[in-house]
Structures are given as structure tokens and as C-alpha cells.
Design a protein around this motif. Sequence first.
Motif, PDB file in Angstrom:
ATOM      1  N   ALA A  84       6.468  11.072 -16.908  1.00 46.45           N
ATOM      2  CA  ALA A  84       6.377   9.978 -15.928  1.00 46.45           C
ATOM      3  C   ALA A  84       5.574  10.450 -14.721  1.00 46.45           C
ATOM      4  CB  ALA A  84       7.767   9.536 -15.492  1.00 46.45           C
ATOM      5  N   VAL A  85       4.765   9.544 -14.190  1.00 42.24           N
ATOM      6  CA  VAL A  85       3.978   9.852 -12.990  1.00 42.24           C
ATOM      7  C   VAL A  85       4.517   8.988 -11.853  1.00 42.24           C
ATOM      8  CG1 VAL A  85       1.675   9.815 -11.946  1.00 42.24           C
ATOM      9  CG2 VAL A  85       1.939  10.391 -14.375  1.00 42.24           C
ATOM     10  N   TYR A  86       4.769   9.629 -10.723  1.00 43.40           N
ATOM     11  CA  TYR A  86       5.267   8.961  -9.528  1.00 43.40           C
ATOM     12  C   TYR A  86       4.206   9.048  -8.442  1.00 43.40           C
ATOM     13  CZ  TYR A  86      10.071   9.035 -11.352  1.00 43.40           C
ATOM     14  OH  TYR A  86      11.208   8.840 -12.090  1.00 43.40           O
ATOM     15  N   ALA A  87       4.205   8.073  -7.537  1.00 41.87           N
ATOM     16  CA  ALA A  87       3.327   8.106  -6.365  1.00 41.87           C
ATOM     17  C   ALA A  87       4.166   7.823  -5.126  1.00 41.87           C
ATOM     18  CB  ALA A  87       2.220   7.067  -6.502  1.00 41.87           C
ATOM     19  N   ILE A  88       3.830   8.481  -4.039  1.00 46.64           N
ATOM     20  CA  ILE A  88       4.547   8.278  -2.779  1.00 46.64           C
ATOM     21  C   ILE A  88       4.227   6.883  -2.249  1.00 46.64           C
ATOM     22  CG2 ILE A  88       4.871   9.112  -0.417  1.00 46.64           C
ATOM     23  CD1 ILE A  88       5.953  10.985  -2.670  1.00 46.64           C
ATOM     24  N   LYS A  89       5.265   6.156  -1.873  1.00 42.85           N
ATOM     25  CA  LYS A  89       5.150   4.774  -1.403  1.00 42.85           C
ATOM     26  C   LYS A  89       4.375   4.683  -0.089  1.00 42.85           C
ATOM     27  CE  LYS A  89       9.708   3.493  -3.193  1.00 42.85           C
ATOM     28  NZ  LYS A  89      11.034   2.946  -2.841  1.00 42.85           N
ATOM     29  N   GLY A  90       3.754   3.543   0.107  1.00 42.77           N
ATOM     30  CA  GLY A  90       2.994   3.301   1.330  1.00 42.77           C
ATOM     31  C   GLY A  90       3.837   3.264   2.581  1.00 42.77           C
ATOM     32  N   ASN A  91       5.112   2.898   2.427  1.00 47.82           N
ATOM     33  CA  ASN A  91       6.002   2.803   3.593  1.00 47.82           C
ATOM     34  C   ASN A  91       6.978   3.974   3.667  1.00 47.82           C
ATOM     35  OD1 ASN A  91       7.633   2.212   1.421  1.00 47.82           O
ATOM     36  ND2 ASN A  91       8.588   0.417   2.354  1.00 47.82           N
ATOM     37  N   ALA A  92       6.643   5.081   2.999  1.00 49.89           N
ATOM     38  CA  ALA A  92       7.542   6.237   2.964  1.00 49.89           C
ATOM     39  C   ALA A  92       7.754   6.803   4.367  1.00 49.89           C
ATOM     40  CB  ALA A  92       6.994   7.317   2.041  1.00 49.89           C
ATOM     41  N   SER A  93       8.996   7.151   4.629  1.00 46.05           N
ATOM     42  CA  SER A  93       9.317   7.777   5.917  1.00 46.05           C
ATOM     43  C   SER A  93       9.151   9.288   5.806  1.00 46.05           C
ATOM     44  CB  SER A  93      10.743   7.406   6.331  1.00 46.05           C
ATOM     45  OG  SER A  93      11.667   7.866   5.361  1.00 46.05           O
ATOM     46  N   ALA A  94       9.270   9.961   6.939  1.00 37.48           N
ATOM     47  CA  ALA A  94       9.161  11.423   6.980  1.00 37.48           C
ATOM     48  C   ALA A  94      10.199  12.030   6.036  1.00 37.48           C
ATOM     49  CB  ALA A  94       9.383  11.918   8.405  1.00 37.48           C
ATOM     50  N   PRO A  95       9.865  13.050   5.342  1.00 35.23           N
ATOM     51  CA  PRO A  95       8.681  13.885   5.482  1.00 35.23           C
ATOM     52  C   PRO A  95       7.497  13.448   4.619  1.00 35.23           C
ATOM     53  CG  PRO A  95      10.175  14.938   3.963  1.00 35.23           C
ATOM     54  CD  PRO A  95      10.839  13.661   4.429  1.00 35.23           C
ATOM     55  N   PHE A  96       7.569  12.256   4.014  1.00 40.14           N
ATOM     56  CA  PHE A  96       6.536  11.814   3.081  1.00 40.14           C
ATOM     57  C   PHE A  96       5.505  10.875   3.699  1.00 40.14           C
ATOM     58  CE2 PHE A  96      10.170  13.093   0.594  1.00 40.14           C
ATOM     59  CZ  PHE A  96       9.589  13.928  -0.342  1.00 40.14           C
ATOM     60  N   ASP A  97       5.667  10.523   4.952  1.00 40.87           N
ATOM     61  CA  ASP A  97       4.769   9.560   5.597  1.00 40.87           C
ATOM     62  C   ASP A  97       3.321  10.047   5.663  1.00 40.87           C
ATOM     63  OD1 ASP A  97       5.779  11.497   7.344  1.00 40.87           O
ATOM     64  OD2 ASP A  97       5.512  10.223   9.106  1.00 40.87           O
TER      65      ASP A  97
END
Length: 143
Positions: free
Chosen positions: A44-57
Motif C-alpha cells: 500500500a502507498v500512503y501520501a501525507i494529507k494536505g491538511n496534516a498538522s505538525a509534525p507532517f505539515d
Amino acid sequence: MFGGSHQGSAVNLLTGKADVAAFCDTELAPYADVVSGTENRDGAVYAIKGNASAPFDTLVGKKFTILKSTPVLNGPFAYNSETLTEEEVKKIQDLMTSDEVADNPQIFVTKESGMVGMFKKTDKERILTVEDSWYDPIRELSE
């Protein structure tokens, strides 16, 4: 490299500080969506969401691929059998395994709610009464 948390391990991977990382998908659910493959499955491939909060922002759009997915069962809700009567245990079990709890959106969060929670509800998720042997797959990981 120790990330300090599941999220920290994922950040190490996504920033190139680590080539591989181990983390719980539930811990990353608020930050990433499956973009190909099947959720919680090898490949499975995942992508970080556009509205991700820290630490993924600062990592929006970054992708990672699941090399190996190992099921990790939720920890049990336990009780002290020396302080509760069988009747009290039965009442607690009946409530915890009820439709009232399974359908409570503050316990089992639906995708449509936009809320973040510990348990995700799609259709059949609920709390179950299980025997100790339910946890054998975890014990077998150390063999």
C-alpha cells in the motif's frame, strides 16, 4: 534511528533520515491517506494529507510504501476480578459490546465526521469479548 514516537519514526523516513521505519498505521491515520493498494496491506502507498498538522505539515504530498504489515491487536480493556462481582463484569461487558457503544461517534469515529479518534468506524467495528488466545498472534511474533 529512534524517532521518539510512531510519528517521529515516520518523519525520519519521509525526511530521508532513515531508509526504513516501523510505526503503527493507526498513529498516522490523521496525517496520511492510502493513494494506491489496500490499507494496512503490504505494498500500500500512503501520501501525507494536505491538511496534516505538525509534525507532517511540512511533508504534505510525501509518499511512503508499506513493505511489510504486521497486525497489531488492540490492547485489552481489563478488569480486576478480585474487586468486581461476576454480575458487575457482565454488566460492563454488555455495555462495552453493545450497539450503543459501537454506534457512538465519539468512540468510533466515522470518516464523514471529520473527527480524529482512537477507533475508526466503517461498518462492523465494535468492542468484542475475547478469550486470552485472541492475543496469540502477538505472542508468536517473538518466537
